[in-house]
Design a protein around this motif. Sequence first.
Motif, PDB file in Angstrom:
ATOM      1  N   ASP A  60       0.904  -1.191  -0.009  1.00  0.00           N
ATOM      2  CA  ASP A  60       0.050   0.020   0.038  1.00  0.00           C
ATOM      3  C   ASP A  60       0.893   1.326   0.151  1.00  0.00           C
ATOM      4  O   ASP A  60       1.679   1.470   1.071  1.00  0.00           O
ATOM      5  CB  ASP A  60      -0.888  -0.149   1.205  1.00  0.00           C
ATOM      6  CG  ASP A  60      -2.254  -1.025   1.339  1.00  0.00           C
ATOM      7  OD1 ASP A  60      -2.609  -1.241  -0.043  1.00  0.00           O
ATOM      8  OD2 ASP A  60      -2.617  -1.561   2.170  1.00  0.00           O
ATOM      9  N   VAL A  63      -2.889   4.426   1.974  1.00  0.00           N
ATOM     10  CA  VAL A  63      -3.871   3.480   2.507  1.00  0.00           C
ATOM     11  C   VAL A  63      -5.206   3.932   2.397  1.00  0.00           C
ATOM     12  O   VAL A  63      -6.089   3.040   1.912  1.00  0.00           O
ATOM     13  CB  VAL A  63      -3.633   3.260   4.103  1.00  0.00           C
ATOM     14  CG1 VAL A  63      -4.850   2.532   4.615  1.00  0.00           C
ATOM     15  CG2 VAL A  63      -2.335   2.822   4.561  1.00  0.00           C
ATOM     16  N   MET A 114      -8.358  -2.689   0.039  1.00  0.00           N
ATOM     17  CA  MET A 114      -8.291  -1.608  -0.385  1.00  0.00           C
ATOM     18  C   MET A 114      -9.551  -0.688  -0.055  1.00  0.00           C
ATOM     19  O   MET A 114     -10.332  -0.848  -0.022  1.00  0.00           O
ATOM     20  CB  MET A 114      -7.943  -1.255  -1.944  1.00  0.00           C
ATOM     21  CG  MET A 114      -6.795  -1.767  -2.338  1.00  0.00           C
ATOM     22  SD  MET A 114      -6.650  -1.453  -4.383  1.00  0.00           S
ATOM     23  CE  MET A 114      -6.018   0.362  -4.150  1.00  0.00           C
ATOM     24  N   GLY A 118      -7.143   4.941  -1.767  1.00  0.00           N
ATOM     25  CA  GLY A 118      -5.885   4.033  -1.737  1.00  0.00           C
ATOM     26  C   GLY A 118      -5.041   3.721  -2.853  1.00  0.00           C
ATOM     27  O   GLY A 118      -5.811   3.678  -4.164  1.00  0.00           O
ATOM     28  N   ARG A 120      -2.139   1.283  -4.336  1.00  0.00           N
ATOM     29  CA  ARG A 120      -1.685  -0.303  -3.973  1.00  0.00           C
ATOM     30  C   ARG A 120      -0.636  -0.722  -5.307  1.00  0.00           C
ATOM     31  O   ARG A 120      -1.232  -0.653  -6.533  1.00  0.00           O
ATOM     32  CB  ARG A 120      -2.759  -1.096  -3.922  1.00  0.00           C
ATOM     33  CG  ARG A 120      -2.220  -2.516  -3.325  1.00  0.00           C
ATOM     34  CD  ARG A 120      -3.300  -3.578  -2.855  1.00  0.00           C
ATOM     35  NE  ARG A 120      -3.582  -3.278  -1.322  1.00  0.00           N
ATOM     36  CZ  ARG A 120      -4.359  -3.641  -0.812  1.00  0.00           C
ATOM     37  NH1 ARG A 120      -4.984  -4.766  -1.191  1.00  0.00           N
ATOM     38  NH2 ARG A 120      -4.669  -3.449   0.463  1.00  0.00           N
TER      39      ARG A 120
END
Length: 154
Positions: A60, A63, A114, A118, A120
């Motif tokens: 991540d 976040v 997620m 966010g 990732r």
Amino acid sequence: MPRSSSPVVAPLLALLLVSCGGSTEPEVELEVIEEVEFAPSLNIDLSQMTKVPPGFYYQDLTVGEGDEARTGDRAFLQYILWLRTGQLIEAGDFDFVVGSGFAIQGFDLGTIGMRRGGVRKLVIPPGLAYGATGSGPIPPGAVLVFQLELDSIG
């Protein structure tokens, strides 16, 4: 006197090979995440990522906020896809129902957890992507790198 082979022998040998489990085509070697070298531009450091039991890695970068994406949720996100060599394959918007099987398995599983906003990064092995066949510009056996940004969950 030398023997000459009949025109029937070669096809029969090929049929025998295939029926015994052999193949006349070379096997595709699947890349292994821990054994490949990633382009420096991708900023992949597996020691800083989390490995999930099916065999993919995630990190991540941001976040996000709100509820986590779960199986059955409709996810609206932006993505970028690269090969491990740094070659950009595509980027765009994508919406799908998480866990529906509409996306490749590594992408699907990598979206779970997620939060809205966010970001990732995913590193997905071929077994959770396009396997030994590849797809379009993705070669057979390729490790994929995605960056996802979750816009919303519906």
